[in-house]
Design a protein around this motif. Structure first.
Motif, PDB file in Angstrom:
ATOM      1  N   THR A  59       0.831  -1.195   0.000  1.00 26.32           N
ATOM      2  CA  THR A  59       0.000   0.000   0.000  1.00 26.32           C
ATOM      3  C   THR A  59       0.870   1.250   0.000  1.00 26.32           C
ATOM      4  N   ALA A  60       0.253   2.377  -0.288  1.00 25.87           N
ATOM      5  CA  ALA A  60       0.977   3.645  -0.244  1.00 25.87           C
ATOM      6  C   ALA A  60       1.516   3.905   1.154  1.00 25.87           C
ATOM      7  N   VAL A  64       5.076   5.275   2.335  1.00 23.58           N
ATOM      8  CA  VAL A  64       5.157   6.637   2.874  1.00 23.58           C
ATOM      9  C   VAL A  64       5.262   6.643   4.393  1.00 23.58           C
ATOM     10  N   GLY A  65       4.472   5.816   5.067  1.00 23.51           N
ATOM     11  CA  GLY A  65       4.467   5.784   6.520  1.00 23.51           C
ATOM     12  C   GLY A  65       3.057   5.762   7.063  1.00 23.51           C
ATOM     13  N   THR A  82       9.787   7.655   2.418  1.00 29.44           N
ATOM     14  CA  THR A  82       9.915   8.927   3.122  1.00 29.44           C
ATOM     15  C   THR A  82      11.291   9.074   3.757  1.00 29.44           C
ATOM     16  N   ARG A  83      11.818   7.989   4.320  1.00 28.23           N
ATOM     17  CA  ARG A  83      13.156   8.058   4.913  1.00 28.23           C
ATOM     18  C   ARG A  83      14.201   8.399   3.866  1.00 28.23           C
ATOM     19  N   LEU A 117       7.219  14.894  -2.217  1.00 25.24           N
ATOM     20  CA  LEU A 117       6.433  13.798  -1.654  1.00 25.24           C
ATOM     21  C   LEU A 117       5.379  14.386  -0.723  1.00 25.24           C
ATOM     22  N   PRO A 118       4.126  14.432  -1.155  1.00 25.40           N
ATOM     23  CA  PRO A 118       3.062  14.908  -0.255  1.00 25.40           C
ATOM     24  C   PRO A 118       2.656  13.798   0.712  1.00 25.40           C
TER      25      PRO A 118
END
Length: 260
Positions: A59-60, A64-65, A82-83, A117-118
């Motif tokens: 999944t996204a 992303v987190g 994200t990291r 990256l939103p």
């Protein structure tokens, strides 16, 4: 440092893409060295690498987190993408076509000149650090109409194609990785070459360089050559008993009928 034997201009191409912050797409068959190459280049460039094995359930949020619950309440935990964006590292998505379409959409603003990256759940809009690099790979042989990469996504990447090494180069790789002698490396590469000719007829996937190295390790451990080839190369290629027996005939032709 990770051992990698270049087959062409891939090191120079990857380095140039990294210098300009360009995303990279690597295409090639299973076990031809795509992941090893990315790991080698991360070490060469001095950047951390976050590897994600893509699959249907990815999944996204996995990228992303997500918010998690801890002893002190809810907190945010960055995902590997994200990291990499924050730290200026490499995010490597292996077999990216296996990921769901709605997951890969999150890559679009990172794979063009925005490099953004939103993060909807935190309201952040991250600008990628200078060292950030997006790298994806897939095996074109497994592509289908449902799992092919969309042209609008593919055209955002600098692309390079990998294949199995030439026999001389593959022998050098097998020797370096397994520590086997030149004669065994030559026999294993000869066996793989013969098996690869059968790919379009009896096998879904060809014998990879990885399988040659596994087989060489088994031989080094004292296993007879024939049995090492069966366990290290032939059985991983097929579950069909008839096909396995047919492939073993190729092994016998290379190593002889007797056990070593």
């Amino acid at each position: 440092m990770t051992f990698y034997q270049p087959a062409g201009n891939e090191i120079a191409l990857f380095t140039a893409a990294a210098e300009h912050g360009l995303p990279v797409l690597i295409k090639g068959p299973t076990g031809c060295g795509k992941t090893r190459f990315v790991r080698y280049m991360a070490e060469k460039l001095g950047r951390p690498v976050y590897t994600v094995a893509c699959h249907d359930d990815l999944t996204a949020s996995d990228l992303v987190g997500r918010h998690l619950i801890g002893p002190e309440g809810t907190y945010w935990q960055d995902g590997p993408l994200t990291r990499a964006v924050r730290e200026g590292g490499i995010c490597y998505l292996d077999e990216v076509v296996e990921a769901r379409k709605d997951t890969t959409v999150v890559l679009h603003p990172l794979a063009d000149d925005r490099r953004e990256l939103p993060i909807e759940r935190t309201g952040e809009l991250l600008q990628a650090s200078p060292g950030f690099m997006l790298v994806v790979s897939y095996n074109p042989g497994y592509q289908s109409l449902l799992k092919g990469m969309k042209p609008s996504t593919r055209q955002r990447f600098v692309s390079m194609s990998f294949d199995y090494p030439t026999p001389d180069l593959e022998q050098a790789i097998v020797r370096e990785e397994s520590g086997c002698d030149a004669d065994l490396a030559s026999q294993l590469v000869g066996l793989a070459s013969a098996l690869r000719k059968l790919k379009d007829h009896d096998l879904e996937e060809a014998a990879s360089t990885r399988l040659l190295i596994h087989t060489a390790y088994l031989v080094a451990s004292g296993m007879p050559h024939i049995e090492a080839c069966r366990a290290g190369m032939i059985e991983p290629l097929s579950d069909d008993a008839v096909t396995v027996n047919a492939l073993m005939e190729v092994v016998y032709a290379v190593f002889g009928q007797s056990e070593d």
